[in-house]
Each structure stands twice: as structure tokens, then as C-alpha cells.
Design a protein around this motif. Structure first.
Motif, PDB file in Angstrom:
ATOM      1  N   THR A  68     -14.343 -36.363 -42.161  1.00  0.00           N
ATOM      2  CA  THR A  68     -14.554 -35.086 -42.925  1.00  0.00           C
ATOM      3  C   THR A  68     -14.913 -33.877 -41.963  1.00  0.00           C
ATOM      4  OG1 THR A  68     -17.097 -35.780 -42.978  1.00  0.00           O
ATOM      5  CG2 THR A  68     -15.691 -36.470 -44.786  1.00  0.00           C
ATOM      6  N   GLU A  69     -15.395 -34.394 -40.791  1.00  0.00           N
ATOM      7  CA  GLU A  69     -15.885 -33.328 -39.691  1.00  0.00           C
ATOM      8  C   GLU A  69     -14.500 -33.008 -38.485  1.00  0.00           C
ATOM      9  OE1 GLU A  69     -19.354 -34.398 -37.963  1.00  0.00           O
ATOM     10  OE2 GLU A  69     -20.472 -34.115 -39.516  1.00  0.00           O
ATOM     11  N   GLY A  70     -13.518 -33.746 -38.882  1.00  0.00           N
ATOM     12  CA  GLY A  70     -12.448 -33.620 -37.871  1.00  0.00           C
ATOM     13  C   GLY A  70     -11.632 -32.439 -38.080  1.00  0.00           C
ATOM     14  N   ALA A  71     -11.087 -32.030 -37.122  1.00  0.00           N
ATOM     15  CA  ALA A  71     -10.299 -30.777 -37.182  1.00  0.00           C
ATOM     16  C   ALA A  71      -9.094 -30.906 -36.256  1.00  0.00           C
ATOM     17  CB  ALA A  71     -11.136 -29.379 -36.774  1.00  0.00           C
ATOM     18  N   MET A  72      -7.905 -30.339 -36.731  1.00  0.00           N
ATOM     19  CA  MET A  72      -6.823 -30.232 -35.905  1.00  0.00           C
ATOM     20  C   MET A  72      -7.058 -29.220 -34.629  1.00  0.00           C
ATOM     21  SD  MET A  72      -3.493 -31.281 -35.550  1.00  0.00           S
ATOM     22  CE  MET A  72      -3.166 -31.841 -37.276  1.00  0.00           C
ATOM     23  N   ASP A  73      -6.442 -29.863 -33.466  1.00  0.00           N
ATOM     24  CA  ASP A  73      -6.483 -29.163 -32.379  1.00  0.00           C
ATOM     25  C   ASP A  73      -5.583 -27.723 -32.561  1.00  0.00           C
ATOM     26  OD1 ASP A  73      -5.369 -27.940 -29.690  1.00  0.00           O
ATOM     27  OD2 ASP A  73      -6.167 -29.878 -29.065  1.00  0.00           O
ATOM     28  N   SER A  74      -6.214 -26.411 -32.116  1.00  0.00           N
ATOM     29  CA  SER A  74      -5.737 -25.304 -32.496  1.00  0.00           C
ATOM     30  C   SER A  74      -4.366 -24.926 -31.643  1.00  0.00           C
ATOM     31  CB  SER A  74      -6.788 -24.064 -31.875  1.00  0.00           C
ATOM     32  OG  SER A  74      -6.944 -24.372 -30.549  1.00  0.00           O
ATOM     33  N   ARG A  75      -3.975 -25.804 -30.763  1.00  0.00           N
ATOM     34  CA  ARG A  75      -2.546 -25.774 -30.423  1.00  0.00           C
ATOM     35  C   ARG A  75      -1.553 -25.767 -31.546  1.00  0.00           C
ATOM     36  NH1 ARG A  75      -2.415 -29.802 -25.900  1.00  0.00           N
ATOM     37  NH2 ARG A  75      -3.772 -30.992 -27.326  1.00  0.00           N
ATOM     38  N   HIS A  76      -2.014 -26.568 -32.508  1.00  0.00           N
ATOM     39  CA  HIS A  76      -0.901 -26.986 -33.471  1.00  0.00           C
ATOM     40  C   HIS A  76      -1.091 -25.966 -34.741  1.00  0.00           C
ATOM     41  CE1 HIS A  76      -0.102 -30.316 -31.260  1.00  0.00           C
ATOM     42  NE2 HIS A  76      -1.556 -30.877 -31.124  1.00  0.00           N
ATOM     43  N   ASP A  77      -1.981 -24.952 -34.841  1.00  0.00           N
ATOM     44  CA  ASP A  77      -1.891 -23.897 -35.759  1.00  0.00           C
ATOM     45  C   ASP A  77      -0.524 -23.462 -36.358  1.00  0.00           C
ATOM     46  OD1 ASP A  77      -4.613 -24.305 -35.815  1.00  0.00           O
ATOM     47  OD2 ASP A  77      -5.055 -22.478 -34.974  1.00  0.00           O
ATOM     48  N   HIS A  78       0.165 -23.204 -35.309  1.00  0.00           N
ATOM     49  CA  HIS A  78       1.508 -22.758 -35.621  1.00  0.00           C
ATOM     50  C   HIS A  78       2.358 -23.548 -36.779  1.00  0.00           C
ATOM     51  CE1 HIS A  78       2.801 -25.396 -32.458  1.00  0.00           C
ATOM     52  NE2 HIS A  78       3.996 -25.648 -33.000  1.00  0.00           N
ATOM     53  N   LEU A  79       1.819 -24.750 -36.763  1.00  0.00           N
ATOM     54  CA  LEU A  79       2.594 -25.947 -37.809  1.00  0.00           C
ATOM     55  C   LEU A  79       2.403 -25.495 -39.164  1.00  0.00           C
ATOM     56  CD1 LEU A  79       2.116 -29.120 -35.932  1.00  0.00           C
ATOM     57  CD2 LEU A  79       4.414 -27.573 -36.069  1.00  0.00           C
ATOM     58  N   ASN A  80       1.149 -24.928 -39.440  1.00  0.00           N
ATOM     59  CA  ASN A  80       0.955 -24.757 -40.746  1.00  0.00           C
ATOM     60  C   ASN A  80       1.444 -23.636 -41.528  1.00  0.00           C
ATOM     61  OD1 ASN A  80      -1.762 -26.072 -40.631  1.00  0.00           O
ATOM     62  ND2 ASN A  80      -2.687 -24.364 -39.677  1.00  0.00           N
ATOM     63  N   ALA A  81       2.239 -22.871 -40.808  1.00  0.00           N
ATOM     64  CA  ALA A  81       3.347 -22.089 -41.266  1.00  0.00           C
ATOM     65  C   ALA A  81       4.401 -22.769 -41.791  1.00  0.00           C
ATOM     66  CB  ALA A  81       3.835 -20.943 -40.304  1.00  0.00           C
ATOM     67  N   GLU A  82       4.738 -23.847 -41.546  1.00  0.00           N
ATOM     68  CA  GLU A  82       5.975 -24.475 -41.853  1.00  0.00           C
ATOM     69  C   GLU A  82       5.452 -25.112 -43.412  1.00  0.00           C
ATOM     70  OE1 GLU A  82       7.523 -27.439 -39.574  1.00  0.00           O
ATOM     71  OE2 GLU A  82       7.548 -26.191 -37.655  1.00  0.00           O
ATOM     72  N   LEU A  83       4.319 -25.559 -43.563  1.00  0.00           N
ATOM     73  CA  LEU A  83       3.833 -25.842 -44.767  1.00  0.00           C
ATOM     74  C   LEU A  83       4.003 -24.990 -46.001  1.00  0.00           C
ATOM     75  CD1 LEU A  83       0.760 -27.967 -43.576  1.00  0.00           C
ATOM     76  CD2 LEU A  83       2.970 -28.827 -44.377  1.00  0.00           C
ATOM     77  N   ASP A  84       3.841 -23.752 -45.536  1.00  0.00           N
ATOM     78  CA  ASP A  84       3.779 -22.354 -46.526  1.00  0.00           C
ATOM     79  C   ASP A  84       5.029 -22.142 -46.984  1.00  0.00           C
ATOM     80  OD1 ASP A  84       0.792 -22.254 -46.481  1.00  0.00           O
ATOM     81  OD2 ASP A  84       1.167 -20.822 -44.575  1.00  0.00           O
ATOM     82  N   GLU A  85       6.127 -22.559 -46.319  1.00  0.00           N
ATOM     83  CA  GLU A  85       7.841 -22.372 -46.436  1.00  0.00           C
ATOM     84  C   GLU A  85       8.010 -23.091 -47.637  1.00  0.00           C
ATOM     85  OE1 GLU A  85       9.735 -22.988 -43.165  1.00  0.00           O
ATOM     86  OE2 GLU A  85       8.939 -21.145 -42.116  1.00  0.00           O
TER      87      GLU A  85
END
Length: 85
Positions: A68-85
Motif C-alpha cells: 500500500t505504501e509502494g510507489a513506482m520509480d519516478s524514472r517510469h512516469d512517462h509510461l503513465n501517458a501510454e495508459l491515457d491513450e
């Protein structure tokens, strides 16, 4: 995927055995897919992908907290844009 009837498969086993080395082969019975024949290498590749599954109630409090406290490494933030397409 190549599809053949069970009768055709039996009549030409050698041919379809060779074909299954190139691509999965679906064998039908009464017009319905019944079996798939594939190369042993492909079967082994698929088996390596098997995963052990846990139910959430099997996790202890420490494991639940880590999830529950885990977070994705910020180096991978650009991948979120692919989920929005």
C-alpha cells in the motif's frame, strides 16, 4: 493458427507434426476446437511464464503495508501517458 479436423490430423500425422513445429495447430472435433499441438520449445516458454498466485488474505501486515505504501520509480512516469491513450 492452422486448424484441422481430428480425422485429417490422423490421416496426415507426419505433415501436421512438422507444421506444429512452425506454428500452433488447432485440432477440431465436430467443428469445435478440442486440442492444440505445439512445439516443445513453445510449451516450455509458456510454462516458464507460469506464476505463483497468492490471495490477499495470505499476506501478513508487513507485506500489506509494503504494497500500500509502494510507489513506482519516478524514472517510469512517462509510461503513465501510454495508459491515457
Amino acid at each position: 493458427m492452422l486448424t484441422v479436423s481430428a480425422a485429417e490430423f490422423q490421416r496426415n500425422f507426419g505433415r501436421y507434426q512438422d507444421e506444429a513445429l512452425k506454428q500452433p495447430l488447432s485440432i477440431t472435433r465436430n467443428g469445435r476446437d478440442r486440442l492444440v499441438v505445439l512445439a516443445v520449445e513453445e510449451y516450455q516458454r509458456l510454462k516458464r511464464r507460469d506464476r505463483l498466485v497468492f490471495q490477499s488474505e495470505d499476506l501478513d501486515d508487513t507485506e500489506v503495508k509494503a504494497l500500500t505504501e509502494g510507489a513506482m520509480d519516478s524514472r517510469h512516469d512517462h509510461l503513465n501517458a501510454e495508459l491515457d491513450e
